[in-house]
Write a protein that holds these residues in place. Structure first.
Motif, PDB file in Angstrom:
ATOM      1  N   MET A  59       0.823  -1.208   0.000  1.00 46.73           N
ATOM      2  CA  MET A  59       0.000   0.000   0.000  1.00 46.73           C
ATOM      3  C   MET A  59       0.860   1.262   0.000  1.00 46.73           C
ATOM      4  O   MET A  59       0.525   2.245  -0.662  1.00 46.73           O
ATOM      5  N   LEU A  60       1.980   1.240   0.701  1.00 45.81           N
ATOM      6  CA  LEU A  60       2.878   2.394   0.709  1.00 45.81           C
ATOM      7  C   LEU A  60       3.488   2.608  -0.676  1.00 45.81           C
ATOM      8  O   LEU A  60       3.569   3.734  -1.167  1.00 45.81           O
ATOM      9  N   ARG A  61       3.883   1.535  -1.321  1.00 43.45           N
ATOM     10  CA  ARG A  61       4.438   1.634  -2.667  1.00 43.45           C
ATOM     11  C   ARG A  61       3.391   2.145  -3.660  1.00 43.45           C
ATOM     12  O   ARG A  61       3.692   2.970  -4.523  1.00 43.45           O
ATOM     13  N   ILE A  62       2.163   1.683  -3.527  1.00 48.22           N
ATOM     14  CA  ILE A  62       1.079   2.154  -4.397  1.00 48.22           C
ATOM     15  C   ILE A  62       0.830   3.641  -4.163  1.00 48.22           C
ATOM     16  O   ILE A  62       0.668   4.410  -5.115  1.00 48.22           O
ATOM     17  N   HIS A  63       0.829   4.052  -2.907  1.00 52.35           N
ATOM     18  CA  HIS A  63       0.637   5.473  -2.599  1.00 52.35           C
ATOM     19  C   HIS A  63       1.760   6.313  -3.219  1.00 52.35           C
ATOM     20  O   HIS A  63       1.504   7.378  -3.787  1.00 52.35           O
ATOM     21  N   CYS A  64       2.985   5.838  -3.127  1.00 44.75           N
ATOM     22  CA  CYS A  64       4.112   6.563  -3.734  1.00 44.75           C
ATOM     23  C   CYS A  64       3.943   6.665  -5.243  1.00 44.75           C
ATOM     24  O   CYS A  64       4.203   7.723  -5.832  1.00 44.75           O
ATOM     25  N   MET A  65       3.501   5.581  -5.887  1.00 44.19           N
ATOM     26  CA  MET A  65       3.277   5.639  -7.335  1.00 44.19           C
ATOM     27  C   MET A  65       2.191   6.651  -7.679  1.00 44.19           C
ATOM     28  O   MET A  65       2.283   7.343  -8.693  1.00 44.19           O
ATOM     29  N   GLN A  66       1.151   6.739  -6.840  1.00 44.20           N
ATOM     30  CA  GLN A  66       0.113   7.740  -7.074  1.00 44.20           C
ATOM     31  C   GLN A  66       0.716   9.140  -7.042  1.00 44.20           C
ATOM     32  O   GLN A  66       0.344   9.992  -7.849  1.00 44.20           O
ATOM     33  N   LEU A  67       1.644   9.374  -6.129  1.00 40.82           N
ATOM     34  CA  LEU A  67       2.302  10.677  -6.044  1.00 40.82           C
ATOM     35  C   LEU A  67       3.246  10.898  -7.226  1.00 40.82           C
ATOM     36  O   LEU A  67       3.275  11.980  -7.799  1.00 40.82           O
ATOM     37  N   PHE A  68       4.018   9.880  -7.597  1.00 48.81           N
ATOM     38  CA  PHE A  68       4.968  10.002  -8.708  1.00 48.81           C
ATOM     39  C   PHE A  68       4.254  10.354 -10.006  1.00 48.81           C
ATOM     40  O   PHE A  68       4.722  11.172 -10.786  1.00 48.81           O
ATOM     41  N   TYR A  69       3.112   9.687 -10.253  1.00 51.01           N
ATOM     42  CA  TYR A  69       2.427   9.802 -11.546  1.00 51.01           C
ATOM     43  C   TYR A  69       1.129  10.612 -11.487  1.00 51.01           C
ATOM     44  O   TYR A  69       0.386  10.657 -12.461  1.00 51.01           O
ATOM     45  N   ASN A  70       0.834  11.206 -10.321  1.00 53.66           N
ATOM     46  CA  ASN A  70      -0.357  12.048 -10.154  1.00 53.66           C
ATOM     47  C   ASN A  70      -1.643  11.309 -10.554  1.00 53.66           C
ATOM     48  O   ASN A  70      -2.402  11.766 -11.408  1.00 53.66           O
ATOM     49  N   LEU A  71      -1.862  10.146  -9.924  1.00 51.23           N
ATOM     50  CA  LEU A  71      -3.016   9.303 -10.243  1.00 51.23           C
ATOM     51  C   LEU A  71      -4.017   9.301  -9.092  1.00 51.23           C
ATOM     52  O   LEU A  71      -3.635   9.249  -7.921  1.00 51.23           O
ATOM     53  N   SER A  72      -5.303   9.309  -9.429  1.00 50.80           N
ATOM     54  CA  SER A  72      -6.358   9.156  -8.431  1.00 50.80           C
ATOM     55  C   SER A  72      -6.443   7.683  -8.031  1.00 50.80           C
ATOM     56  O   SER A  72      -5.802   6.832  -8.652  1.00 50.80           O
ATOM     57  N   ASP A  73      -7.251   7.373  -7.026  1.00 55.79           N
ATOM     58  CA  ASP A  73      -7.414   5.985  -6.613  1.00 55.79           C
ATOM     59  C   ASP A  73      -7.940   5.106  -7.755  1.00 55.79           C
ATOM     60  O   ASP A  73      -7.362   4.048  -8.033  1.00 55.79           O
ATOM     61  N   PRO A  74      -9.039   5.511  -8.435  1.00 52.87           N
ATOM     62  CA  PRO A  74      -9.522   4.675  -9.542  1.00 52.87           C
ATOM     63  C   PRO A  74      -8.505   4.555 -10.678  1.00 52.87           C
ATOM     64  O   PRO A  74      -8.345   3.481 -11.273  1.00 52.87           O
ATOM     65  N   ALA A  75      -7.793   5.641 -10.982  1.00 56.52           N
ATOM     66  CA  ALA A  75      -6.787   5.586 -12.049  1.00 56.52           C
ATOM     67  C   ALA A  75      -5.636   4.668 -11.659  1.00 56.52           C
ATOM     68  O   ALA A  75      -5.115   3.922 -12.494  1.00 56.52           O
ATOM     69  N   MET A  76      -5.254   4.687 -10.392  1.00 51.06           N
ATOM     70  CA  MET A  76      -4.177   3.808  -9.925  1.00 51.06           C
ATOM     71  C   MET A  76      -4.608   2.355 -10.019  1.00 51.06           C
ATOM     72  O   MET A  76      -3.828   1.494 -10.425  1.00 51.06           O
ATOM     73  N   ALA A  90       4.779  -2.645  -6.879  1.00 49.90           N
ATOM     74  CA  ALA A  90       3.875  -2.699  -5.731  1.00 49.90           C
ATOM     75  C   ALA A  90       4.025  -4.002  -4.942  1.00 49.90           C
ATOM     76  O   ALA A  90       3.724  -4.044  -3.759  1.00 49.90           O
ATOM     77  N   GLY A  91       4.516  -5.027  -5.596  1.00 50.51           N
ATOM     78  CA  GLY A  91       4.695  -6.296  -4.916  1.00 50.51           C
ATOM     79  C   GLY A  91       3.411  -7.088  -4.895  1.00 50.51           C
ATOM     80  O   GLY A  91       3.122  -7.834  -4.024  1.00 50.51           O
TER      81      GLY A  91
END
Length: 91
Positions: A59-76, A90-91
């Motif tokens: 979940m932490l890795r997914i959150h970081c990717m959302q920040l890196f790529y500026n993605l919303s939850d549904p987009a992620m 993300a593992g």
């Protein structure tokens, strides 16, 4: 992370590494994951009932990717289904 399937291993050997893959590999090396997880762990759900939560590290890795790529939850969520390199990160 996780084990590769035969098709994943074959596909990786035959193609060039993308900028996204290089970036995620670099972030994986640079970020101190255990130090980032430590302060969050005490607040992360232990879920004694219902469905087990996803691992904190994922979940932490997914959150970081959302920040890196500026993605919303549904987009992620959609991106994780579509982009194999992001699933691997993300593992």
């Amino acid at each position: 992370m996780s084990l590769l399937s035969f098709s994943d291993a074959e596909g990786q050997a035959k193609r060039k590494q993308t900028r996204r893959e290089r970036f995620l590999l670099e972030m994986d090396k640079l970020l101190p994951w255990s130090e980032l997880e430590r302060p969050i762990a005490r607040y992360y759900s232990k879920s004694l009932r219902g469905r087990k939560p996803f691992p904190l590290s994922s979940m932490l890795r997914i959150h970081c990717m959302q920040l890196f790529y500026n993605l919303s939850d549904p987009a992620m969520e959609d991106t994780l289904y579509e982009v194999e390199s992001m699933r691997r990160f993300a593992g």
